[in-house]
Motif scaffolding. Structure first.
Motif, PDB file in Angstrom:
ATOM      1  N   GLU A  45       1.793  -1.963  -8.610  1.00 39.60           N
ATOM      2  CA  GLU A  45       1.891  -3.277  -7.970  1.00 39.60           C
ATOM      3  C   GLU A  45       2.324  -3.097  -6.510  1.00 39.60           C
ATOM      4  O   GLU A  45       1.802  -3.764  -5.612  1.00 39.60           O
ATOM      5  CB  GLU A  45       2.891  -4.163  -8.721  1.00 39.60           C
ATOM      6  N   ALA A  46       3.251  -2.179  -6.270  1.00 38.55           N
ATOM      7  CA  ALA A  46       3.707  -1.906  -4.901  1.00 38.55           C
ATOM      8  C   ALA A  46       2.534  -1.420  -4.042  1.00 38.55           C
ATOM      9  O   ALA A  46       2.346  -1.885  -2.909  1.00 38.55           O
ATOM     10  CB  ALA A  46       4.836  -0.875  -4.909  1.00 38.55           C
ATOM     11  N   LEU A  47       1.737  -0.505  -4.569  1.00 33.01           N
ATOM     12  CA  LEU A  47       0.587   0.002  -3.811  1.00 33.01           C
ATOM     13  C   LEU A  47      -0.410  -1.124  -3.523  1.00 33.01           C
ATOM     14  O   LEU A  47      -0.960  -1.218  -2.420  1.00 33.01           O
ATOM     15  CB  LEU A  47      -0.100   1.136  -4.581  1.00 33.01           C
ATOM     16  N   HIS A  48      -0.653  -1.983  -4.516  1.00 35.43           N
ATOM     17  CA  HIS A  48      -1.533  -3.135  -4.275  1.00 35.43           C
ATOM     18  C   HIS A  48      -0.995  -3.992  -3.127  1.00 35.43           C
ATOM     19  O   HIS A  48      -1.742  -4.452  -2.277  1.00 35.43           O
ATOM     20  CB  HIS A  48      -1.627  -4.009  -5.531  1.00 35.43           C
ATOM     21  N   GLU A  72      -6.604   4.396   4.489  1.00 35.05           N
ATOM     22  CA  GLU A  72      -5.722   3.413   5.132  1.00 35.05           C
ATOM     23  C   GLU A  72      -4.451   3.184   4.307  1.00 35.05           C
ATOM     24  O   GLU A  72      -3.345   3.149   4.850  1.00 35.05           O
ATOM     25  CB  GLU A  72      -6.491   2.102   5.313  1.00 35.05           C
ATOM     26  N   LEU A  73      -4.612   3.037   2.998  1.00 34.96           N
ATOM     27  CA  LEU A  73      -3.437   2.829   2.145  1.00 34.96           C
ATOM     28  C   LEU A  73      -2.534   4.064   2.180  1.00 34.96           C
ATOM     29  O   LEU A  73      -1.312   3.952   2.303  1.00 34.96           O
ATOM     30  CB  LEU A  73      -3.877   2.522   0.704  1.00 34.96           C
ATOM     31  N   ARG A  74      -3.193   5.239   2.074  1.00 33.26           N
ATOM     32  CA  ARG A  74      -2.418   6.478   2.142  1.00 33.26           C
ATOM     33  C   ARG A  74      -1.585   6.517   3.423  1.00 33.26           C
ATOM     34  O   ARG A  74      -0.390   6.797   3.396  1.00 33.26           O
ATOM     35  CB  ARG A  74      -3.360   7.684   2.091  1.00 33.26           C
ATOM     36  N   ASP A  75      -2.236   6.203   4.553  1.00 33.51           N
ATOM     37  CA  ASP A  75      -1.526   6.289   5.830  1.00 33.51           C
ATOM     38  C   ASP A  75      -0.401   5.257   5.919  1.00 33.51           C
ATOM     39  O   ASP A  75       0.675   5.543   6.441  1.00 33.51           O
ATOM     40  CB  ASP A  75      -2.510   6.103   6.988  1.00 33.51           C
ATOM     41  N   ARG A  76      -0.654   4.071   5.397  1.00 28.59           N
ATOM     42  CA  ARG A  76       0.416   3.056   5.427  1.00 28.59           C
ATOM     43  C   ARG A  76       1.639   3.518   4.639  1.00 28.59           C
ATOM     44  O   ARG A  76       2.779   3.298   5.051  1.00 28.59           O
ATOM     45  CB  ARG A  76      -0.084   1.745   4.799  1.00 28.59           C
ATOM     46  N   MET A  77       1.387   4.144   3.493  1.00 27.15           N
ATOM     47  CA  MET A  77       2.505   4.622   2.675  1.00 27.15           C
ATOM     48  C   MET A  77       3.246   5.763   3.372  1.00 27.15           C
ATOM     49  O   MET A  77       4.476   5.785   3.433  1.00 27.15           O
ATOM     50  CB  MET A  77       2.008   5.107   1.302  1.00 27.15           C
ATOM     51  N   VAL A  78       2.468   6.710   3.898  1.00 27.23           N
ATOM     52  CA  VAL A  78       3.069   7.879   4.543  1.00 27.23           C
ATOM     53  C   VAL A  78       3.823   7.459   5.804  1.00 27.23           C
ATOM     54  O   VAL A  78       4.990   7.830   6.005  1.00 27.23           O
ATOM     55  CB  VAL A  78       1.985   8.931   4.871  1.00 27.23           C
ATOM     56  N   ASP A  79       3.166   6.659   6.645  1.00 32.07           N
ATOM     57  CA  ASP A  79       3.814   6.223   7.889  1.00 32.07           C
ATOM     58  C   ASP A  79       5.054   5.386   7.578  1.00 32.07           C
ATOM     59  O   ASP A  79       6.088   5.522   8.238  1.00 32.07           O
ATOM     60  CB  ASP A  79       2.835   5.403   8.743  1.00 32.07           C
ATOM     61  N   LEU A 123      -7.132   4.454  -3.652  1.00 31.52           N
ATOM     62  CA  LEU A 123      -6.246   5.123  -2.692  1.00 31.52           C
ATOM     63  C   LEU A 123      -7.046   5.462  -1.428  1.00 31.52           C
ATOM     64  O   LEU A 123      -7.428   6.605  -1.194  1.00 31.52           O
ATOM     65  CB  LEU A 123      -5.637   6.381  -3.312  1.00 31.52           C
ATOM     66  N   SER A 124      -7.300   4.455  -0.623  1.00 33.35           N
ATOM     67  CA  SER A 124      -8.080   4.641   0.614  1.00 33.35           C
ATOM     68  C   SER A 124      -7.248   5.406   1.637  1.00 33.35           C
ATOM     69  O   SER A 124      -6.019   5.496   1.515  1.00 33.35           O
ATOM     70  CB  SER A 124      -8.453   3.277   1.190  1.00 33.35           C
TER      71      SER A 124
END
Lengths: 314, 314
Positions: free
Chosen positions: A202-205, B273-280, B270-271
């Motif tokens: 849910e967090a990732l979404h 963009e999503l990866r980068d948002r999480m990492v950043d 896990l695009s």
């Protein structure tokens, strides 16, 4: 058949990573003689570092009287590593073939009356024990990272594990200072990781949809559900939050909210049977404790937790 | 336009339930003059009980120097209750029409430069303010139960709320000793409840399918994810657990696990963009702190939490 869990003094921890090292540290802190099996001598330094780090916290949590880092033996020969072991905690890399090979070696090297538990978080014991000739004593004993700090161990056997070995593992972990959870079914992700994974997805979404940043997620959890969830699990948190009516009030009043788009996970149908299982389960946990006392104890615990965290951060 | 949040000394809390009572107790403990609006005098006794219960914990958490229960005024006349208020926390029952009526009365009774926050957990401010002629200063300020203990307040405006009012609310809650979370979008369930609800629905599925009992759910949470989640949110927990590589390692290594049936909630793609948002996002939170220091601090905090809970239970 198995030695009494109370009489175990000698355990072997297989694996040089944070889980294998964490387990070795935990058992040393509980006063056991521990043999650690590392794949190669090149891993010794990193393994020692994990141990030294863990020992700081374990000392603060309180060591058993006889506990000592001197009671650790490091072996890179598997035969020697398991010799004399009365319990084996296996934390080898998460590759099915590698674990299957390892358990075939255990067939030869480890007497049948020694229980072997796997720390695996992603594999099923039914698969790990598939090629094993002594599967009866192989069990999952899944810790939560860091294993030297968090008490949870999830326990479940595979199709060919004997119920006695599963029960023994639960009793042994309890004696060894852990909080064992005897699982009802062999399911992917076990219990704790499934719950955490639902929250995580849910967090990732939310991050994917620009609804929250990672920082928002963490602020929300740390200052909202987490302190209460440490004092009470989610079931008892809802039970006590609803006052005298408890979980029954929660489900009867907020049941329709399960249909609301409050998460991307659809809720199950709130059947009479599910309702009763939830209500009966909470009443069983509550026992004869009154609502007001449980609420007061919750508050006392949350206050203690918040104050402790503040002190640890200042 | 608005008074400086630091200069606010007088707040009104609307509502006699656990949320309204909890807010009144919190503001009293922070040293504010508080007027509580109750719908009828019949509610006074229950309201006082909530306050007295909360005061025990608030005292243990540490009261502001000027804090006193004597600074509470109870009113059952809405006009008198909001007179002189420099901030209003509305915790009326969760019925849209009732709240819409109430906010129409605020149009008349409350000067336009006073921010009004709603504790609603299920409604959107866009809907609450729909019939309102002074919607600019109406904001959601959603606490987590119990509101006198848990610091989180989720803040978001409706379509007609001014950004200044939203920013003011965030600053005010911070001054008032809360942990404000400025939400990015107006979404059902806000952030914390969505995360908790995903976990809760997975728990209900597990109980419905005989995979766990309510007791199993609670044992798993209390002894597994919760202590770590209180020290670190889920994002930083994964970031730090993966060592130097942090969230990047987590996503690159365990990304495929998002496809595994570890919960009934499907993960997002896990695009990049999503990866980068999480990492950043995690790197931003970490700042210049090193992995080893963050891991050591996590351990120190978990030890403090476990020891504090043990002491509170003994």
């Amino acid at each position: 058949m198995f030695k009494s869990p109370q009489e175990v003094t000698r355990v072997t921890s297989i694996g040089a990573g944070p889980i294998g090292g964490g387990w070795a540290a935990h058992f040393l802190a509980r006063g056991y003689d521990v043999t650690a099996y590392l794949h190669s001598e090149a891993e010794i330094l990193a393994f020692r570092t994990i141990l030294d780090t863990a020992w700081i916290s374990l000392t603060d949590l309180g060591l058993a009287q006889e506990a000592s880092l001197d009671r650790l033996t490091i072996e890179t020969d598997l035969r020697k590593a398991v010799e004399g072991a009365e319990f084996i905690q296996e934390s080898a890399p998460e590759r099915l073939e590698l674990k299957q090979d390892l358990y075939q070696q255990f067939d030869e090297l480890v007497p049948k009356d020694v229980v072997i538990c796997s720390s695996t978080s992603g594999l099923m014991m039914t698969d790990i024990q598939a090629k094993c000739s002594t599967p009866e004593r192989t069990v999952i004993g899944h810790p939560f990272n860091p294993p030297y700090l968090l008490p949870l161990v999830e326990i479940i056997g595979g199709k060919r594990t004997s119920p006695e070995a599963v029960a023994w593992a639960g009793e042994f972990y309890e004696v060894a200072g852990k909080a064992p959870l005897m699982m009802k079914k062999e399911i992917p992700g076990f219990v704790a990781t499934r719950l955490q994974e639902a929250l995580w997805r849910e967090a990732l979404h939310m991050v994917a949809n620009g609804e929250a940043t990672p920082e928002d997620i963490d602020i929300a959890l740390m200052n909202g559900p987490a302190p209460r969830m440490m004092a009470q699990g989610q079931c008892m948190a809802f039970h006590v939050a609803c006052g005298e009516g408890g979980m029954a009030t929660n489900l009867d009043q907020f049941g329709p909210a399960l249909k609301l788009p409050w998460t991307r996970l659809e809720a199950p149908e709130l059947s009479q049977e599910l309702r009763d299982r939830m209500v009966d389960g909470c009443n069983d946990i509550a026992g004869d404790k009154h609502f007001a006392d449980m609420a007061a104890q919750r508050d006392k615990e949350i206050v203690a937790l918040i104050n402790a965290l503040k002190a640890a951060r200042s």
